[in-house]
Structure formats: C-alpha cells, structure tokens
Motif scaffolding. Structure first.
Motif, PDB file in Angstrom:
ATOM      1  N   ILE A 183      12.003   6.635   0.447  1.00 26.68           N
ATOM      2  CA  ILE A 183      11.569   5.490   1.241  1.00 26.68           C
ATOM      3  C   ILE A 183      11.674   5.883   2.712  1.00 26.68           C
ATOM      4  O   ILE A 183      12.725   6.337   3.152  1.00 26.68           O
ATOM      5  CB  ILE A 183      12.478   4.267   0.973  1.00 26.68           C
ATOM      6  N   PRO A 184      10.597   5.706   3.474  1.00 29.09           N
ATOM      7  CA  PRO A 184      10.657   6.114   4.873  1.00 29.09           C
ATOM      8  C   PRO A 184      11.653   5.261   5.657  1.00 29.09           C
ATOM      9  O   PRO A 184      11.824   4.073   5.371  1.00 29.09           O
ATOM     10  CB  PRO A 184       9.234   5.894   5.391  1.00 29.09           C
ATOM     11  N   PRO A 185      12.315   5.872   6.649  1.00 30.81           N
ATOM     12  CA  PRO A 185      13.208   5.093   7.506  1.00 30.81           C
ATOM     13  C   PRO A 185      12.452   3.920   8.117  1.00 30.81           C
ATOM     14  O   PRO A 185      11.318   4.058   8.562  1.00 30.81           O
ATOM     15  CB  PRO A 185      13.624   6.089   8.586  1.00 30.81           C
ATOM     16  N   CYS A 216       6.918   4.300  10.385  1.00 32.94           N
ATOM     17  CA  CYS A 216       7.550   4.833   9.167  1.00 32.94           C
ATOM     18  C   CYS A 216       7.000   6.218   8.846  1.00 32.94           C
ATOM     19  O   CYS A 216       7.760   7.145   8.532  1.00 32.94           O
ATOM     20  CB  CYS A 216       7.311   3.895   7.986  1.00 32.94           C
ATOM     21  N   TRP A 217       5.684   6.371   8.931  1.00 32.71           N
ATOM     22  CA  TRP A 217       5.060   7.656   8.633  1.00 32.71           C
ATOM     23  C   TRP A 217       5.518   8.726   9.620  1.00 32.71           C
ATOM     24  O   TRP A 217       5.858   9.840   9.229  1.00 32.71           O
ATOM     25  CB  TRP A 217       3.543   7.527   8.657  1.00 32.71           C
ATOM     26  N   GLN A 218       5.559   8.381  10.901  1.00 35.62           N
ATOM     27  CA  GLN A 218       5.999   9.345  11.908  1.00 35.62           C
ATOM     28  C   GLN A 218       7.448   9.773  11.657  1.00 35.62           C
ATOM     29  O   GLN A 218       7.806  10.932  11.855  1.00 35.62           O
ATOM     30  CB  GLN A 218       5.844   8.763  13.313  1.00 35.62           C
ATOM     31  N   SER A 219       8.278   8.852  11.179  1.00 33.96           N
ATOM     32  CA  SER A 219       9.661   9.189  10.836  1.00 33.96           C
ATOM     33  C   SER A 219       9.693  10.185   9.685  1.00 33.96           C
ATOM     34  O   SER A 219      10.477  11.141   9.699  1.00 33.96           O
ATOM     35  CB  SER A 219      10.446   7.933  10.443  1.00 33.96           C
ATOM     36  N   ASP A 220       8.846   9.964   8.680  1.00 44.14           N
ATOM     37  CA  ASP A 220       8.773  10.898   7.553  1.00 44.14           C
ATOM     38  C   ASP A 220       8.293  12.274   8.004  1.00 44.14           C
ATOM     39  O   ASP A 220       8.804  13.298   7.550  1.00 44.14           O
ATOM     40  CB  ASP A 220       7.840  10.365   6.465  1.00 44.14           C
ATOM     41  N   CYS A 251       0.822  -1.218   0.000  1.00 50.69           N
ATOM     42  CA  CYS A 251       0.000   0.000   0.000  1.00 50.69           C
ATOM     43  C   CYS A 251       0.855   1.266   0.000  1.00 50.69           C
ATOM     44  O   CYS A 251       0.586   2.203  -0.756  1.00 50.69           O
ATOM     45  CB  CYS A 251      -0.988  -0.009   1.156  1.00 50.69           C
ATOM     46  N   HIS A 252       1.894   1.310   0.812  1.00 51.11           N
ATOM     47  CA  HIS A 252       2.740   2.501   0.834  1.00 51.11           C
ATOM     48  C   HIS A 252       3.592   2.572  -0.430  1.00 51.11           C
ATOM     49  O   HIS A 252       3.853   3.655  -0.954  1.00 51.11           O
ATOM     50  CB  HIS A 252       3.621   2.538   2.081  1.00 51.11           C
ATOM     51  N   GLY A 253       3.996   1.426  -0.916  1.00 53.04           N
ATOM     52  CA  GLY A 253       4.751   1.373  -2.165  1.00 53.04           C
ATOM     53  C   GLY A 253       3.956   1.961  -3.321  1.00 53.04           C
ATOM     54  O   GLY A 253       4.517   2.598  -4.215  1.00 53.04           O
TER      55      GLY A 253
END
Length: 75
Positions: A45-47, A58-62, A27-29
């Motif tokens: 690409i998110p961490p 991943c989203w919070q990292s972005d 989905c994120h891809g």
C-alpha cells in the motif's frame, strides 16, 4: 488465481474509496489486488493511501521507495 478467475470475481464488486479487496475497490486498489491475486506480487500500500493523499502523491512516494521504475518498453 488466473486472470479469468480474477475478472469473474471482481466484476460487480462495489467501488469503495481506499479499498483493495473483493468487498470493495478503488482504481488503485484494483491494481494492488490484481498484482497480489493474479501475479503473486505484493506491491503493498503506498504511503498516504489510507490517509487520503491524492494518488499522484501516493505514486510518487512509491517511485521514491523504488517500487516502480521507468522502462523503455512495456514488458
């Protein structure tokens, strides 16, 4: 590539965990690929994505890296 070309190319692509190309997407891809191919924006690409971190992390990292921002109204 315009939106219709993208749709025609992505329909039928197999779901594959942690993938973001026309050989397989999750989905994120799908979001990563759409931004890159249709909008010409490399959101990267998110961490933690390849290491299997949950998508909320991943989203919070972005967000922490400033890749996303809250808006009052969608653009």
């Amino acid at each position: 590539m315009d939106k219709l070309d993208f749709i025609n190319k992505i329909v039928g692509v197999e779901w594959k965990h942690r993938r973001y190309d026309f050989d397989g997407v999750d989905c994120h891809g799908l979001v990563i690929l759409y931004f890159k191919e249709v909008l010409g924006i490399d959101i990267g690409i998110p961490p933690g994505y390849h290491q299997g971190e949950d998508m909320a992390t991943c989203w919070q990292s972005d967000v922490a890296l400033g890749k996303w921002r809250e808006v009052d109204r969608p653009v």
